[in-house]
Design a protein around this motif. Structure first.
Motif, PDB file in Angstrom:
ATOM      1  N   MET A  85       0.859  -1.186   0.000  1.00  0.00           N
ATOM      2  CA  MET A  85       0.000   0.000   0.000  1.00  0.00           C
ATOM      3  C   MET A  85       0.895   1.234   0.000  1.00  0.00           C
ATOM      4  N   SER A  86       0.449   2.258  -0.712  1.00  0.00           N
ATOM      5  CA  SER A  86       1.134   3.536  -0.705  1.00  0.00           C
ATOM      6  C   SER A  86       0.097   4.624  -0.901  1.00  0.00           C
ATOM      7  N   GLY A  87       0.541   5.855  -1.082  1.00  0.00           N
ATOM      8  CA  GLY A  87      -0.408   6.939  -1.215  1.00  0.00           C
ATOM      9  C   GLY A  87       0.079   8.039  -2.125  1.00  0.00           C
ATOM     10  N   CYS A  88      -0.865   8.912  -2.476  1.00  0.00           N
ATOM     11  CA  CYS A  88      -0.570  10.037  -3.355  1.00  0.00           C
ATOM     12  C   CYS A  88      -1.472  11.193  -2.964  1.00  0.00           C
ATOM     13  N   ASN A  89      -0.901  12.382  -2.840  1.00  0.00           N
ATOM     14  CA  ASN A  89      -1.697  13.576  -2.568  1.00  0.00           C
ATOM     15  C   ASN A  89      -1.866  14.373  -3.849  1.00  0.00           C
ATOM     16  N   LEU A  90      -3.062  14.917  -4.015  1.00  0.00           N
ATOM     17  CA  LEU A  90      -3.370  15.761  -5.165  1.00  0.00           C
ATOM     18  C   LEU A  90      -3.875  17.108  -4.679  1.00  0.00           C
ATOM     19  N   SER A  91      -3.791  18.104  -5.540  1.00  0.00           N
ATOM     20  CA  SER A  91      -4.345  19.416  -5.216  1.00  0.00           C
ATOM     21  C   SER A  91      -5.730  19.593  -5.839  1.00  0.00           C
ATOM     22  N   THR A  92      -6.216  18.574  -6.514  1.00  0.00           N
ATOM     23  CA  THR A  92      -7.559  18.583  -7.098  1.00  0.00           C
ATOM     24  C   THR A  92      -8.279  17.305  -6.693  1.00  0.00           C
ATOM     25  N   ASP A  93      -9.605  17.279  -6.890  1.00  0.00           N
ATOM     26  CA  ASP A  93     -10.391  16.116  -6.474  1.00  0.00           C
ATOM     27  C   ASP A  93     -10.393  14.991  -7.506  1.00  0.00           C
ATOM     28  N   MET A  94      -9.634  15.184  -8.575  1.00  0.00           N
ATOM     29  CA  MET A  94      -9.475  14.143  -9.594  1.00  0.00           C
ATOM     30  C   MET A  94      -8.042  14.167 -10.108  1.00  0.00           C
ATOM     31  N   GLY A  95      -7.532  12.994 -10.438  1.00  0.00           N
ATOM     32  CA  GLY A  95      -6.213  12.898 -11.027  1.00  0.00           C
ATOM     33  C   GLY A  95      -5.972  11.489 -11.517  1.00  0.00           C
ATOM     34  N   LYS A  96      -4.767  11.255 -11.994  1.00  0.00           N
ATOM     35  CA  LYS A  96      -4.431   9.905 -12.444  1.00  0.00           C
ATOM     36  C   LYS A  96      -2.934   9.686 -12.308  1.00  0.00           C
ATOM     37  N   MET A  97      -2.570   8.413 -12.295  1.00  0.00           N
ATOM     38  CA  MET A  97      -1.164   8.006 -12.216  1.00  0.00           C
ATOM     39  C   MET A  97      -0.925   6.866 -13.194  1.00  0.00           C
ATOM     40  N   LYS A  98       0.307   6.751 -13.621  1.00  0.00           N
ATOM     41  CA  LYS A  98       0.782   5.590 -14.368  1.00  0.00           C
ATOM     42  C   LYS A  98       2.282   5.538 -14.171  1.00  0.00           C
ATOM     43  N   GLY A  99       2.893   4.430 -14.548  1.00  0.00           N
ATOM     44  CA  GLY A  99       4.325   4.373 -14.341  1.00  0.00           C
ATOM     45  C   GLY A  99       4.976   3.121 -14.874  1.00  0.00           C
ATOM     46  N   VAL A 100       6.197   2.907 -14.382  1.00  0.00           N
ATOM     47  CA  VAL A 100       7.030   1.793 -14.820  1.00  0.00           C
ATOM     48  C   VAL A 100       7.824   1.276 -13.624  1.00  0.00           C
ATOM     49  N   TYR A 101       7.909  -0.030 -13.505  1.00  0.00           N
ATOM     50  CA  TYR A 101       8.842  -0.647 -12.570  1.00  0.00           C
ATOM     51  C   TYR A 101      10.052  -1.128 -13.357  1.00  0.00           C
ATOM     52  N   GLU A 102      11.238  -0.930 -12.799  1.00  0.00           N
ATOM     53  CA  GLU A 102      12.428  -1.561 -13.349  1.00  0.00           C
ATOM     54  C   GLU A 102      12.662  -2.812 -12.526  1.00  0.00           C
ATOM     55  N   MET A 103      12.727  -3.945 -13.197  1.00  0.00           N
ATOM     56  CA  MET A 103      12.902  -5.223 -12.521  1.00  0.00           C
ATOM     57  C   MET A 103      14.108  -5.950 -13.103  1.00  0.00           C
ATOM     58  N   GLU A 104      14.499  -7.003 -12.402  1.00  0.00           N
ATOM     59  CA  GLU A 104      15.633  -7.805 -12.866  1.00  0.00           C
ATOM     60  C   GLU A 104      15.255  -9.277 -12.879  1.00  0.00           C
ATOM     61  N   ASN A 105      15.544  -9.930 -14.007  1.00  0.00           N
ATOM     62  CA  ASN A 105      15.446 -11.383 -14.094  1.00  0.00           C
ATOM     63  C   ASN A 105      16.652 -11.923 -13.333  1.00  0.00           C
ATOM     64  N   LEU A 106      16.416 -12.555 -12.182  1.00  0.00           N
ATOM     65  CA  LEU A 106      17.531 -12.984 -11.338  1.00  0.00           C
ATOM     66  C   LEU A 106      18.309 -14.169 -11.906  1.00  0.00           C
ATOM     67  N   ASP A 107      17.698 -14.953 -12.795  1.00  0.00           N
ATOM     68  CA  ASP A 107      18.435 -16.050 -13.432  1.00  0.00           C
ATOM     69  C   ASP A 107      19.448 -15.529 -14.440  1.00  0.00           C
ATOM     70  N   LEU A 108      19.031 -14.547 -15.241  1.00  0.00           N
ATOM     71  CA  LEU A 108      19.897 -14.014 -16.309  1.00  0.00           C
ATOM     72  C   LEU A 108      20.642 -12.744 -15.903  1.00  0.00           C
ATOM     73  N   ARG A 109      20.305 -12.186 -14.730  1.00  0.00           N
ATOM     74  CA  ARG A 109      20.869 -10.903 -14.284  1.00  0.00           C
ATOM     75  C   ARG A 109      20.641  -9.825 -15.342  1.00  0.00           C
ATOM     76  N   LYS A 110      19.411  -9.824 -15.889  1.00  0.00           N
ATOM     77  CA  LYS A 110      19.058  -8.879 -16.944  1.00  0.00           C
ATOM     78  C   LYS A 110      17.887  -8.016 -16.478  1.00  0.00           C
ATOM     79  N   LYS A 111      18.032  -6.695 -16.652  1.00  0.00           N
ATOM     80  CA  LYS A 111      16.985  -5.764 -16.258  1.00  0.00           C
ATOM     81  C   LYS A 111      15.920  -5.662 -17.344  1.00  0.00           C
ATOM     82  N   PHE A 112      14.683  -5.391 -16.912  1.00  0.00           N
ATOM     83  CA  PHE A 112      13.578  -5.195 -17.846  1.00  0.00           C
ATOM     84  C   PHE A 112      12.547  -4.274 -17.205  1.00  0.00           C
ATOM     85  N   GLN A 113      11.627  -3.764 -18.016  1.00  0.00           N
ATOM     86  CA  GLN A 113      10.609  -2.846 -17.517  1.00  0.00           C
ATOM     87  C   GLN A 113       9.237  -3.501 -17.495  1.00  0.00           C
ATOM     88  N   VAL A 114       8.464  -3.145 -16.476  1.00  0.00           N
ATOM     89  CA  VAL A 114       7.086  -3.592 -16.326  1.00  0.00           C
ATOM     90  C   VAL A 114       6.215  -2.343 -16.262  1.00  0.00           C
TER      91      VAL A 114
END
Length: 128
Positions: A85-114
């Motif tokens: 759980m996390s949180g986000c404060n806005l200055s308006t009563d409506m908003g939106k978020m999106k994003g990207v996680y950077e992850m690593e395949n631990l078998d190959l030691r290779k980074k990728f995005q989700v």
């Protein structure tokens, strides 16, 4: 609720308005969100970083990035899930978020995005 599968990782987002931490007269609106990650891959992965794009309905845009989520860099074995759980404060009563996680395949030691699916934060009275 928003869900997306990207690079073998399912990301599910649930949003909750937090009226007890909000002050509409001061243009302060607080939202909590619960994210569930599920590893559909056959290898373990580690969440290294996050990058958020946050939009208020008045056109204000900001970015937030950093290591891990809520102070940890979780490892998900094949078939495992992780929730936080996390949180986000806005200055308006409506908003939106999106994003990207950077992850690593631990078998190959290779980074990728989700991709993190876009989700809306709307004060319940506004949605009616």
């Amino acid at each position: 609720m928003s869900s997306m599968i990207s690079a073998g990782i399912m990301v599910n987002v649930e949003v909750f308005y937090q009226p007890e931490y909000s002050n509409p007269l001061q243009h302060e609106y607080m939202f909590a969100y619960r994210i569930t990650l599920e590893n559909y891959n056959s290898h373990p992965v580690k969440l290294l970083r996050r990058h958020w794009n946050i939009f208020d309905s008045n056109g204000v845009y900001r970015e937030v990035e950093g290591e891990g989520v809520v102070g940890v860099q979780p490892v998900l074995q094949a078939g495992e899930s992780y929730q936080y759980m996390s949180g986000c404060n806005l200055s308006t009563d409506m908003g939106k978020m999106k994003g990207v996680y950077e992850m690593e395949n631990l078998d190959l030691r290779k980074k990728f995005q989700v991709l993190i699916p876009e989700f809306e934060m709307i004060v319940p009275a506004k949605a009616n």
